[in-house]
Write a protein that holds these residues in place. Structure first.
Motif, PDB file in Angstrom:
ATOM      1  N   GLN A   3      84.208 -46.613 171.233  1.00 22.17           N
ATOM      2  CA  GLN A   3      83.185 -47.586 170.841  1.00 22.17           C
ATOM      3  C   GLN A   3      83.759 -48.641 169.903  1.00 22.17           C
ATOM      4  O   GLN A   3      83.453 -49.840 170.044  1.00 22.17           O
ATOM      5  N   MET A   4      84.578 -48.236 168.956  1.00 27.04           N
ATOM      6  CA  MET A   4      85.145 -49.188 168.000  1.00 27.04           C
ATOM      7  C   MET A   4      85.998 -50.242 168.699  1.00 27.04           C
ATOM      8  O   MET A   4      85.983 -51.418 168.326  1.00 27.04           O
ATOM      9  N   TYR A   5      86.742 -49.828 169.713  1.00 28.73           N
ATOM     10  CA  TYR A   5      87.562 -50.792 170.458  1.00 28.73           C
ATOM     11  C   TYR A   5      86.685 -51.829 171.157  1.00 28.73           C
ATOM     12  O   TYR A   5      87.042 -53.007 171.233  1.00 28.73           O
ATOM     13  N   LYS A   6      85.536 -51.389 171.679  1.00 28.45           N
ATOM     14  CA  LYS A   6      84.610 -52.339 172.311  1.00 28.45           C
ATOM     15  C   LYS A   6      84.090 -53.349 171.295  1.00 28.45           C
ATOM     16  O   LYS A   6      83.904 -54.524 171.601  1.00 28.45           O
ATOM     17  N   GLN A   7      83.849 -52.871 170.069  1.00 33.14           N
ATOM     18  CA  GLN A   7      83.318 -53.723 169.004  1.00 33.14           C
ATOM     19  C   GLN A   7      84.390 -54.600 168.360  1.00 33.14           C
ATOM     20  O   GLN A   7      84.075 -55.564 167.664  1.00 33.14           O
ATOM     21  N   LYS A   8      85.652 -54.193 168.538  1.00 29.52           N
ATOM     22  CA  LYS A   8      86.778 -54.837 167.868  1.00 29.52           C
ATOM     23  C   LYS A   8      86.725 -54.666 166.346  1.00 29.52           C
ATOM     24  O   LYS A   8      87.157 -55.538 165.588  1.00 29.52           O
ATOM     25  N   SER A   9      86.201 -53.517 165.910  1.00 30.86           N
ATOM     26  CA  SER A   9      86.165 -53.237 164.479  1.00 30.86           C
ATOM     27  C   SER A   9      85.848 -51.770 164.251  1.00 30.86           C
ATOM     28  O   SER A   9      85.227 -51.119 165.097  1.00 30.86           O
ATOM     29  N   GLY A  10      86.287 -51.264 163.099  1.00 29.48           N
ATOM     30  CA  GLY A  10      85.947 -49.893 162.739  1.00 29.48           C
ATOM     31  C   GLY A  10      86.870 -49.352 161.672  1.00 29.48           C
ATOM     32  O   GLY A  10      87.958 -49.884 161.423  1.00 29.48           O
ATOM     33  N   SER A  11      86.420 -48.290 161.034  1.00 29.59           N
ATOM     34  CA  SER A  11      87.209 -47.607 160.010  1.00 29.59           C
ATOM     35  C   SER A  11      87.143 -46.111 160.255  1.00 29.59           C
ATOM     36  O   SER A  11      86.052 -45.536 160.320  1.00 29.59           O
ATOM     37  N   VAL A  12      88.297 -45.489 160.392  1.00 32.65           N
ATOM     38  CA  VAL A  12      88.386 -44.039 160.562  1.00 32.65           C
ATOM     39  C   VAL A  12      88.956 -43.464 159.269  1.00 32.65           C
ATOM     40  O   VAL A  12      89.998 -43.917 158.785  1.00 32.65           O
ATOM     41  N   ILE A  13      88.264 -42.480 158.723  1.00 34.47           N
ATOM     42  CA  ILE A  13      88.677 -41.870 157.463  1.00 34.47           C
ATOM     43  C   ILE A  13      88.792 -40.364 157.665  1.00 34.47           C
ATOM     44  O   ILE A  13      87.833 -39.712 158.098  1.00 34.47           O
ATOM     45  N   TYR A  14      89.960 -39.822 157.364  1.00 41.66           N
ATOM     46  CA  TYR A  14      90.186 -38.389 157.503  1.00 41.66           C
ATOM     47  C   TYR A  14      90.127 -37.727 156.138  1.00 41.66           C
ATOM     48  O   TYR A  14      90.610 -38.282 155.145  1.00 41.66           O
ATOM     49  N   MET A  15      89.551 -36.531 156.100  1.00 43.24           N
ATOM     50  CA  MET A  15      89.538 -35.769 154.859  1.00 43.24           C
ATOM     51  C   MET A  15      90.764 -34.864 154.834  1.00 43.24           C
ATOM     52  O   MET A  15      90.775 -33.780 155.406  1.00 43.24           O
ATOM     53  N   GLY A  16      91.792 -35.374 154.180  1.00 41.45           N
ATOM     54  CA  GLY A  16      92.985 -34.581 153.977  1.00 41.45           C
ATOM     55  C   GLY A  16      92.845 -33.742 152.723  1.00 41.45           C
ATOM     56  O   GLY A  16      91.782 -33.205 152.415  1.00 41.45           O
ATOM     57  N   SER A  17      93.928 -33.650 151.965  1.00 37.96           N
ATOM     58  CA  SER A  17      93.956 -32.813 150.775  1.00 37.96           C
ATOM     59  C   SER A  17      95.263 -33.101 150.051  1.00 37.96           C
ATOM     60  O   SER A  17      96.193 -33.658 150.646  1.00 37.96           O
ATOM     61  N   VAL A  18      95.334 -32.708 148.795  1.00 35.74           N
ATOM     62  CA  VAL A  18      96.658 -32.689 148.170  1.00 35.74           C
ATOM     63  C   VAL A  18      97.596 -31.831 149.020  1.00 35.74           C
ATOM     64  O   VAL A  18      98.807 -32.056 149.068  1.00 35.74           O
ATOM     65  N   HIS A  19      97.009 -30.884 149.760  1.00 36.13           N
ATOM     66  CA  HIS A  19      97.821 -30.068 150.669  1.00 36.13           C
ATOM     67  C   HIS A  19      98.298 -30.855 151.890  1.00 36.13           C
ATOM     68  O   HIS A  19      99.012 -30.307 152.729  1.00 36.13           O
ATOM     69  N   SER A  20      97.920 -32.113 151.999  1.00 38.39           N
ATOM     70  CA  SER A  20      98.574 -33.002 152.959  1.00 38.39           C
ATOM     71  C   SER A  20      99.948 -33.426 152.448  1.00 38.39           C
ATOM     72  O   SER A  20     100.755 -33.975 153.206  1.00 38.39           O
ATOM     73  N   LYS A  21     100.184 -33.193 151.159  1.00 38.19           N
ATOM     74  CA  LYS A  21     101.433 -33.616 150.505  1.00 38.19           C
ATOM     75  C   LYS A  21     102.240 -32.436 149.977  1.00 38.19           C
ATOM     76  O   LYS A  21     103.457 -32.502 149.891  1.00 38.19           O
ATOM     77  N   GLU A  22     101.527 -31.408 149.547  1.00 37.25           N
ATOM     78  CA  GLU A  22     102.131 -30.263 148.875  1.00 37.25           C
ATOM     79  C   GLU A  22     101.778 -28.979 149.616  1.00 37.25           C
ATOM     80  O   GLU A  22     100.786 -28.926 150.344  1.00 37.25           O
ATOM     81  N   ALA A  23     102.555 -27.937 149.377  1.00 41.40           N
ATOM     82  CA  ALA A  23     102.254 -26.623 149.936  1.00 41.40           C
ATOM     83  C   ALA A  23     101.748 -25.698 148.841  1.00 41.40           C
ATOM     84  O   ALA A  23     102.037 -25.888 147.669  1.00 41.40           O
ATOM     85  N   SER A  24     100.954 -24.717 149.252  1.00 41.24           N
ATOM     86  CA  SER A  24     100.525 -23.644 148.365  1.00 41.24           C
ATOM     87  C   SER A  24     100.629 -22.333 149.126  1.00 41.24           C
ATOM     88  O   SER A  24     100.486 -22.310 150.360  1.00 41.24           O
ATOM     89  N   VAL A  25     100.859 -21.262 148.419  1.00 42.61           N
ATOM     90  CA  VAL A  25     100.906 -19.957 149.072  1.00 42.61           C
ATOM     91  C   VAL A  25      99.541 -19.620 149.643  1.00 42.61           C
ATOM     92  O   VAL A  25      98.507 -20.134 149.202  1.00 42.61           O
ATOM     93  N   LEU A  26      99.537 -18.798 150.672  1.00 41.58           N
ATOM     94  CA  LEU A  26      98.344 -18.236 151.314  1.00 41.58           C
ATOM     95  C   LEU A  26      97.602 -19.224 152.219  1.00 41.58           C
ATOM     96  O   LEU A  26      96.574 -18.876 152.785  1.00 41.58           O
ATOM     97  N   LYS A  27      98.116 -20.438 152.378  1.00 41.43           N
ATOM     98  CA  LYS A  27      97.346 -21.476 153.071  1.00 41.43           C
ATOM     99  C   LYS A  27      98.132 -22.143 154.205  1.00 41.43           C
ATOM    100  O   LYS A  27      98.011 -23.342 154.437  1.00 41.43           O
ATOM    101  N   ALA A  28      98.926 -21.379 154.923  1.00 43.06           N
ATOM    102  CA  ALA A  28      99.813 -21.969 155.931  1.00 43.06           C
ATOM    103  C   ALA A  28      99.090 -22.857 156.943  1.00 43.06           C
ATOM    104  O   ALA A  28      99.490 -24.006 157.165  1.00 43.06           O
ATOM    105  N   PRO A  29      98.021 -22.399 157.610  1.00 37.44           N
ATOM    106  CA  PRO A  29      97.389 -23.267 158.609  1.00 37.44           C
ATOM    107  C   PRO A  29      96.693 -24.466 157.983  1.00 37.44           C
ATOM    108  O   PRO A  29      96.676 -25.550 158.571  1.00 37.44           O
TER     109      PRO A  29
END
Length: 259
Positions: free
Chosen positions: A127-153
């Motif tokens: 739909q956004m391509y048809k409109q020629k506009s849009g914003s996609v925002i993903y909810m990452g985490s500091v775990h997008s940058k860093e690792a922590s134990v117990l949280k592999a997946p």
């Protein structure tokens, strides 16, 4: 208002961070879609944001189900005629050491965080391509940058969202679509509250030590990030007026991990 009459879909928006983002977007004039696995909670949240039902919509959506995602997004377009903002926020947490992690639980984690992000993104971009506009925002985490134990997946999935966002930023540029990732620190939501006793048990420490010595250890002030902090960042990204800000990840974490 910064999002006047924009149509925003927020997944996992019946509670926690997603609900606060939806609330802030509605306050700023957006027509808000609450997409959630819990259909009843999605409808209730939509009614809470706009009792008239004119500017909100609750949609039952399992983000790992291709047909449900596509049907849900079509429902949004049929109702509001546009789709301007997607916040891919749906997520869960399961903690365990790698050596003990059940494969089925690994698959479930990656399906919700990565497959869900892909399926909702693909449907939104059509739909956004048809409109020629849009914003996609993903909810990452500091775990997008860093690792922590117990949280592999979880760490694996959150790293993957940055890669997906960068590709969407490059492919979407020609169609006026931006893509960015929010990387919060620990936010005191039910998802985090659930982890505190689980990590205390796995690590053999008190719940207080999980908070002070694990979750908030690397912050500059020993404070949790709030849902308001994250929602205001989501508002900033959704309302940014040019393609200058795309393909980026913004860390909102009281200084835990500094770019």
């Amino acid at each position: 208002m910064r999002l006047q009459d924009k149509v925003a879909v927020v997944t996992g928006a019946a509670s926690g961070i997603g609900k606060e983002i939806a609330r802030v977007y509605a306050r700023e004039g957006a027509k808000v879609v609450i997409a959630d696995l819990n259909a009843e909670a999605a409808m209730a949240t939509a009614r809470e944001l706009d009792p008239s039902g004119d500017r909100s919509l609750g949609v039952a959506m399992d983000v790992t189900n291709e047909s449900q995602v596509d049907a849900g997004m079509q429902q949004v377009i049929d109702r509001f005629g546009a789709l301007d903002v997607l916040v891919s926020n749906a997520g869960i947490q399961i903690v365990a050491p790698v050596v003990e992690f059940e494969f089925a639980k690994w698959q479930k984690m990656l399906a919700i965080h990565l497959d869900g992000a892909f399926l909702t993104t693909r449907a939104a971009l059509r739909q956004m391509y048809k409109q020629k506009s849009g914003s996609v925002i993903y909810m990452g985490s500091v775990h997008s940058k860093e690792a922590s134990v117990l949280k592999a997946p979880y760490v694996t999935a959150k790293h993957g969202l940055i890669g997906l966002s960068k590709v969407v930023a490059k492919e979407g540029a020609a169609h006026g679509v931006r893509s960015n990732v929010i990387c919060p620190g620990f936010v005191r939501t039910p998802l985090v509250d659930k982890q505190i006793p689980e990590q205390a048990k796995e690590l053999g420490i008190s719940e207080e030590d999980v908070i002070r010595k694990v979750m908030l250890k690397e912050t500059v002030d020993g404070e949790f990030t709030t849902v308001e902090d994250v929602a205001n960042t989501a508002l900033f990204l959704a309302s940014f007026e040019s393609n200058a800000l795309t393909g980026q990840s913004i860390v909102v974490s009281h200084g835990w991990f500094m770019n």
